[in-house]
Design a protein around this motif. Structure first.
Motif, mmCIF file in Angstrom:
data_model
loop_
_atom_site.group_PDB
_atom_site.id
_atom_site.type_symbol
_atom_site.label_atom_id
_atom_site.label_comp_id
_atom_site.label_asym_id
_atom_site.label_seq_id
_atom_site.Cartn_x
_atom_site.Cartn_y
_atom_site.Cartn_z
ATOM 1 N N LYS A 185 0.959 -1.167 -0.090
ATOM 2 C CA LYS A 185 -0.093 -0.069 0.072
ATOM 3 C C LYS A 185 1.019 1.239 0.012
ATOM 4 N N LEU A 186 0.882 2.044 -1.188
ATOM 5 C CA LEU A 186 1.802 3.139 -1.311
ATOM 6 C C LEU A 186 0.940 4.381 -0.949
ATOM 7 N N GLU A 187 1.677 5.073 -0.200
ATOM 8 C CA GLU A 187 0.883 6.404 0.535
ATOM 9 C C GLU A 187 1.864 7.499 0.512
ATOM 10 N N HIS A 247 -10.347 11.444 -4.227
ATOM 11 C CA HIS A 247 -9.441 10.554 -4.544
ATOM 12 C C HIS A 247 -10.001 9.396 -5.155
ATOM 13 N N LEU A 248 -9.379 8.291 -5.659
ATOM 14 C CA LEU A 248 -9.634 7.181 -6.542
ATOM 15 C C LEU A 248 -8.588 6.134 -5.909
ATOM 16 N N GLU A 249 -9.088 4.746 -5.752
ATOM 17 C CA GLU A 249 -8.344 3.719 -5.564
ATOM 18 C C GLU A 249 -7.916 3.146 -6.829
ATOM 19 N N MET A 250 -6.460 2.872 -6.817
ATOM 20 C CA MET A 250 -5.664 2.484 -7.906
ATOM 21 C C MET A 250 -4.959 1.309 -7.581
ATOM 22 N N VAL A 251 -4.693 0.295 -8.622
ATOM 23 C CA VAL A 251 -3.902 -0.980 -8.249
ATOM 24 C C VAL A 251 -3.008 -1.130 -9.376
ATOM 25 N N LYS A 252 -2.027 -1.860 -9.006
ATOM 26 C CA LYS A 252 -0.922 -2.311 -10.461
ATOM 27 C C LYS A 252 -0.447 -3.688 -9.776
ATOM 28 N N LYS A 253 -0.544 -4.743 -10.790
ATOM 29 C CA LYS A 253 -0.109 -5.866 -10.412
ATOM 30 C C LYS A 253 1.426 -6.075 -10.914
ATOM 31 N N GLN A 254 2.178 -7.076 -10.230
ATOM 32 C CA GLN A 254 3.441 -7.284 -10.863
ATOM 33 C C GLN A 254 3.314 -8.019 -12.287
ATOM 34 N N LYS A 255 4.344 -7.944 -13.187
ATOM 35 C CA LYS A 255 4.334 -8.589 -14.267
ATOM 36 C C LYS A 255 4.852 -9.991 -13.943
ATOM 37 N N LEU A 256 4.186 -11.086 -14.143
ATOM 38 C CA LEU A 256 4.662 -12.483 -13.823
ATOM 39 C C LEU A 256 5.303 -12.970 -15.037
ATOM 40 N N GLY A 307 1.590 2.647 -14.834
ATOM 41 C CA GLY A 307 1.184 1.293 -14.680
ATOM 42 C C GLY A 307 -0.091 1.006 -14.063
ATOM 43 N N TYR A 308 -0.623 2.095 -13.463
ATOM 44 C CA TYR A 308 -1.679 1.884 -12.334
ATOM 45 C C TYR A 308 -3.238 1.939 -13.074
ATOM 46 N N ARG A 309 -4.142 1.515 -12.629
ATOM 47 C CA ARG A 309 -5.482 1.411 -13.149
ATOM 48 C C ARG A 309 -6.397 1.558 -11.863
ATOM 49 N N VAL A 310 -7.490 2.551 -12.344
ATOM 50 C CA VAL A 310 -8.468 2.867 -11.091
ATOM 51 C C VAL A 310 -9.189 1.420 -11.029
ATOM 52 N N THR A 311 -9.399 1.250 -9.757
ATOM 53 C CA THR A 311 -10.208 -0.022 -9.599
ATOM 54 C C THR A 311 -11.731 0.077 -9.664
ATOM 55 N N SER A 312 -12.472 1.141 -9.231
ATOM 56 C CA SER A 312 -13.699 1.178 -9.163
ATOM 57 C C SER A 312 -14.396 2.494 -9.754
ATOM 58 N N GLY A 313 -13.655 3.371 -9.689
ATOM 59 C CA GLY A 313 -14.102 4.702 -10.191
ATOM 60 C C GLY A 313 -14.922 5.373 -9.431
ATOM 61 N N GLU A 314 -15.328 4.965 -8.183
ATOM 62 C CA GLU A 314 -15.995 5.688 -7.226
ATOM 63 C C GLU A 314 -15.014 6.810 -6.395
ATOM 64 N N GLU A 315 -15.129 7.847 -6.684
ATOM 65 C CA GLU A 315 -14.375 8.999 -5.820
ATOM 66 C C GLU A 315 -15.009 9.090 -4.278
ATOM 67 N N PHE A 353 0.258 -3.686 -5.831
ATOM 68 C CA PHE A 353 0.480 -2.241 -5.159
ATOM 69 C C PHE A 353 -0.767 -1.855 -5.197
ATOM 70 N N ILE A 354 -1.247 -0.982 -4.254
ATOM 71 C CA ILE A 354 -2.541 -0.219 -4.122
ATOM 72 C C ILE A 354 -2.059 1.137 -3.701
ATOM 73 N N LEU A 355 -2.970 2.127 -4.075
ATOM 74 C CA LEU A 355 -2.825 3.271 -3.394
ATOM 75 C C LEU A 355 -4.082 4.245 -3.692
#
Length: 143
Positions: free
Chosen positions: A67-69, A134-143, A118-126, A102-104
């Motif tokens: 969780k990046l803050e 704010h918006l929640e965003m997530v990034k997955k590591q490349k496997l 490389g992050y994307r918005v998760t729900s779009g609910e501000e 990662f989430i932020l």
């Protein structure tokens, strides 16, 4: 410019200095909201330019995610790549401790920056944090 993990009291105070300048003085976040209960359980990153602290951020493990803050850059150093340096350092530190994604919570005005990382918005609910959208965003590591 160099990003380091804050290991000394001075380095931690440098990270807090940048956060206070950006969030408290510039964005008017109450200081009692800026410094919170997660300071001691987070790993802090500070970026220096010629010995001066110019950027900061922190991360902590939350439900297996990094969780990046509190990611911020001094006004004098914006658009110079400092934000990307902070993000790489935070992600690297979180990966080293086992985070696989990662989430932020991004200020809505900063969403385009995080999308470039490389992050994307998760729900779009501000939602509001310290009165700032704010918006929640997530990034997955490349496997």
């Amino acid at each position: 410019m160099e990003a380091i993990i804050a290991k000394t009291e001075k380095q931690l105070n440098d990270a807090f200095f940048v956060r206070k300048e950006v969030f408290v003085k510039e964005q008017h976040v109450p200081e009692e909201e800026e410094i919170d209960q997660f300071e001691d359980t987070s790993e802090h990153i500070v970026v220096y330019d010629g010995g001066q602290p110019v950027g900061a951020g922190r991360w902590r493990l939350k439900d297996g995610h990094g969780k990046l803050e509190r990611i911020c850059v001094m006004k004098s150093h914006r658009s110079l790549g400092v934000g990307a340096i902070i993000m790489r350092a935070l992600e690297k530190a979180a990966e080293a401790k086992g985070a696989d994604s990662f989430i932020l919570h991004a200020q809505t005005q900063a969403v385009p920056f995080y999308e470039k990382q490389g992050y994307r918005v998760t729900s779009g609910e501000e939602f509001l944090d310290a009165g700032i959208p704010h918006l929640e965003m997530v990034k997955k590591q490349k496997l």
